[in-house]
Design an enzyme around this catalytic site. Structure first.
Site, mmCIF file in Angstrom:
data_model
loop_
_atom_site.group_PDB
_atom_site.id
_atom_site.type_symbol
_atom_site.label_atom_id
_atom_site.label_comp_id
_atom_site.label_asym_id
_atom_site.label_seq_id
_atom_site.Cartn_x
_atom_site.Cartn_y
_atom_site.Cartn_z
ATOM 1 N N ARG A 50 60.395 -11.068 45.027
ATOM 2 C CA ARG A 50 61.568 -10.574 45.756
ATOM 3 C C ARG A 50 61.877 -9.141 45.320
ATOM 4 N NH1 ARG A 50 63.620 -13.421 41.226
ATOM 5 N NH2 ARG A 50 64.656 -11.916 39.871
ATOM 6 N N LYS B 165 55.321 -22.009 37.349
ATOM 7 C CA LYS B 165 54.873 -21.145 36.250
ATOM 8 C C LYS B 165 53.488 -21.528 35.722
ATOM 9 C CE LYS B 165 58.645 -19.432 37.155
ATOM 10 N NZ LYS B 165 58.658 -18.322 38.100
ATOM 11 N N HIS C 29 69.495 -14.392 29.021
ATOM 12 C CA HIS C 29 68.598 -14.200 30.160
ATOM 13 C C HIS C 29 69.256 -13.517 31.346
ATOM 14 C CE1 HIS C 29 65.872 -16.429 27.733
ATOM 15 N NE2 HIS C 29 66.696 -17.443 27.691
ATOM 16 N N GLU D 238 53.115 -22.501 24.630
ATOM 17 C CA GLU D 238 52.625 -21.152 24.365
ATOM 18 C C GLU D 238 52.914 -20.793 22.910
ATOM 19 O OE1 GLU D 238 53.477 -18.903 28.639
ATOM 20 O OE2 GLU D 238 54.579 -18.327 26.866
HETATM 21 C C1 MV4 Z 1 58.738 -16.248 25.659
HETATM 22 C C2 MV4 Z 1 59.272 -15.613 24.516
HETATM 23 C C3 MV4 Z 1 58.490 -15.578 23.393
HETATM 24 N N1 MV4 Z 1 57.274 -16.146 23.387
HETATM 25 N N2 MV4 Z 1 57.518 -16.799 25.597
HETATM 26 C C4 MV4 Z 1 62.624 -15.871 28.407
HETATM 27 C C5 MV4 Z 1 62.685 -15.813 29.880
HETATM 28 C C6 MV4 Z 1 61.458 -16.469 30.360
HETATM 29 N N3 MV4 Z 1 60.983 -15.845 31.546
HETATM 30 C C7 MV4 Z 1 60.493 -16.331 29.232
HETATM 31 N N4 MV4 Z 1 61.248 -15.959 28.081
HETATM 32 C C8 MV4 Z 1 60.652 -15.803 26.882
HETATM 33 N N5 MV4 Z 1 59.405 -16.323 26.795
HETATM 34 C C9 MV4 Z 1 56.831 -16.754 24.483
HETATM 35 N N6 MV4 Z 1 55.624 -17.324 24.439
HETATM 36 C C10 MV4 Z 1 60.538 -15.048 24.598
HETATM 37 C C11 MV4 Z 1 61.235 -15.152 25.777
HETATM 38 C C12 MV4 Z 1 62.550 -14.589 25.754
HETATM 39 C C13 MV4 Z 1 62.892 -13.487 26.521
HETATM 40 C C14 MV4 Z 1 61.994 -12.913 27.402
HETATM 41 C C15 MV4 Z 1 62.338 -11.835 28.168
HETATM 42 C C16 MV4 Z 1 63.623 -11.313 28.067
HETATM 43 C C17 MV4 Z 1 64.542 -11.858 27.211
HETATM 44 C C18 MV4 Z 1 64.199 -12.959 26.446
HETATM 45 C C19 MV4 Z 1 65.128 -13.501 25.584
HETATM 46 C C20 MV4 Z 1 64.794 -14.584 24.827
HETATM 47 C C21 MV4 Z 1 63.512 -15.137 24.918
#
Ligand code: MV4
Length: 504
Positions: free
Chosen positions: A292, A116, A235, A200
């Site tokens: 994918r 990442k 998730h 972040e």
């Molecule tokens: C975040 C975020 C808020 N701010 N990054 C969750 C999965 C991972 N790929 C990244 N995720 C998140 N990153 C920042 N800087 C909130 C999430 C997140 C989220 C993102 C997509 C779909 C569902 C989620 C549920 C909780 C938190």
């Protein structure tokens, strides 16, 4: 040209891939574990080979054995589906070394996007917007506080080797920072063997919106628009739809361009997905790229008319894409509901077991991608997803109505399923209004848990019962040759209604 494809997967996605193979006149080869001898993908394929015991590590993740089968069966290519080995660069490499085509992007693309922090650095260099934060691994705890202060609270600590929500820590106040950092680091070390962590800015209440992209070996890139994937639980996506209710033509244009820039930065080839976080002010940030085919690809297929598996195979054959960006349109609205064998009233506990009866929804505008059949035992070793329902209609409102109708028609006995839970999502005001973000499920949990008993499970049985009573009554009448008033069908329905066992 590819004549035979080994599908290195199981369940609905293995069947999905083989369906396109069949349409293209390509032979399919199934692999299976010892508990999957009777699985649908084994029955569907032209050939099938056992690759090991039930545990994934010894079967569907067994690179050596899978390659042996690929060589033995004279397969020209391997399709990895999703999960399992689909984003494993070592697998892609070994497939290539065996002289077999890996249906997916290059090893370089898988490796770059799999890490990442590397992906984030590449996006910054490619001027794709990322969430404000650090570009480097934070390895000096002394710099931690200053960095967090500079970004501004709340912040998020993320493991570079993580993704999909693994190895993340939200920090709202400075007093929790060092502890969270230590925890994130040690968690990442034990889970991934890589303890690189970056910071972040935390985006409050974001949408998760992703873009489907497709690229060929000749430098042609297109995006196939967005998928709104904010309806998630821990998730795990539950419902996806396209177009996103949040989207505007301007935002779509900008995000689509950035998704293509992201793909170009790794010379991407094949089908891929670029994930973004989008806030309510329409600011968007690159999150990660999935190298994918994804679970939710059918909603894109339904609205664009493109068979993404067929396109993947054509690209693997070295053919140019059959469509240009300007040929692609989003037609109508598509929604996908994932159906899991689980008991949402018991903390979403997986419910493997034998499928006793199953009636799948059909009719105008419905697609069901599944693999279970009556008498099939869902093994507990794998993901408990049993099917995906995909509704399509000209408008979002009609697509929701159609999904509700399909969920009403869908009957499974023998195992508990998430059908009532997703039916409730279709009824939630926030969903119906298109007014939701990644907090939708937790925000609406009470509503989603209290389903209304609408007789969905047994109204057809009552109708059958009533018709049978009517029939026996007629027989009796004929025998008696009397004209005494007898309960007829509607009287029985009235009786059932009074007793509160039928509310139609
Ligand atoms: C975040 C975020 C808020 N701010 N990054 C969750 C999965 C991972 N790929 C990244 N995720 C998140 N990153 C920042 N800087 C909130 C999430 C997140 C989220 C993102 C997509 C779909 C569902 C989620 C549920 C909780 C938190």
């Amino acid at each position: 040209m590819i004549k035979k494809i080994l599908v290195a997967n199981r369940g609905e996605i293995a069947v999905r891939v083989m369906r396109s193979c069949r349409e293209m006149g390509i032979k399919s080869v199934a692999i299976f574990s010892e508990v999957d001898r009777t699985a649908k993908h084994v029955r569907y394929a032209d050939e099938a080979y056992c690759v090991g015991p039930a545990s994934s590590a010894e079967s569907y993740l067994n690179i050596k054995k899978i390659l042996e089968v690929a060589v033995l069966s004279k397969s020209d290519a391997i399709h990895p589906g999703y999960g399992f080995l689909s984003e494993n660069a070592q697998f892609a490499e070994e497939v290539g070394k065996a002289g077999i085509i890996f249906i997916g992007p290059s090893i370089h693309a898988i490796n770059t996007m799999g890490d990442k922090l590397t992906a984030r650095q590449l996006m910054i260099d490619s001027e794709v917007p990322v969430v404000p934060g650090t570009k480097e691994n934070i390895d000096d705890p002394n710099k931690l506080k200053a960095t967090a202060n500079q970004i501004g609270y709340p912040v998020m600590l993320k493991a570079s080797a993580g993704g999909g929500g693994k190895g993340m820590r939200l920090v709202r106040e400075e007093k929790d920072l060092v502890n969270a950092y230590e925890m994130a680091k040690s968690e990442a070390r034990s889970a991934f063997g890589n303890d690189a962590v970056y910071i972040e800015k935390y985006i409050e209440s974001p949408h998760h919106i992703e873009f489907q992209i497709m690229a060929d070996q000749h430098g042609n890139y297109v995006h196939l628009f967005e998928r709104e994937c904010s309806v998630q639980r821990r998730h795990q996506k539950v419902v996806e739809e396209t177009p996103s209710p949040l989207m505007t033509p301007e935002l779509r244009q900008k995000m689509g361009e950035q998704a293509i820039s992201a793909a170009k930065s790794v010379d991407y080839v094949g089908a891929g997905t670029v994930e973004f976080l989008v806030d309510n002010d329409h600011n968007f940030y690159f999150l990660e790229m999935n190298t994918r085919l994804q679970v939710e690809h059918p909603i894109t297929e339904r609205t664009t008319g493109v068979d993404l598996v067929k396109a993947q195979i054509n690209v693997a054959n070295g053919l140019p894409l059959e469509f240009k960006q300007e040929d692609l349109r989003q037609n109508g609205h598509a929604i996908e509901c994932r159906i899991y064998a689980e008991d949402h009233k018991n903390n979403f506990m997986p419910c493997p077991g034998v499928i006793k009866n199953i009636t799948e929804p059909m009719g105008l505008g419905m697609r069901t991608d599944g693999y279970v059949y009556e008498g099939y035992e869902i093994p507990f070793h794998y993901d408990p997803m049993i099917s995906k329902l995909i509704s399509w209609a000209p408008s979002r409102e009609e697509a929701i109505d159609r999904m509700k109708r399909a969920l009403y028609e869908y009957k499974i006995t023998g195992v508990k399923t998430s059908i009532p839970f997703v039916a409730r999502i279709m009824e939630a005001d926030d969903f119906v209004n298109g007014d939701y973000n990644t907090h939708f499920i937790e925000k609406n949990m009470d509503f989603l848990m209290t389903e209304e008993d609408d007789c969905t499970d047994y109204c057809e049985d009552i109708a059958l019962f009533v018709a049978y009573l009517d029939y026996t009554q007629k027989l009796k009448e004929a025998a008696d040759k009397t004209n005494v008033a007898t309960p007829n069908q509607s009287a029985w329905k009235e009786y059932a209604r009074r007793k509160n066992i039928l509310r139609l």
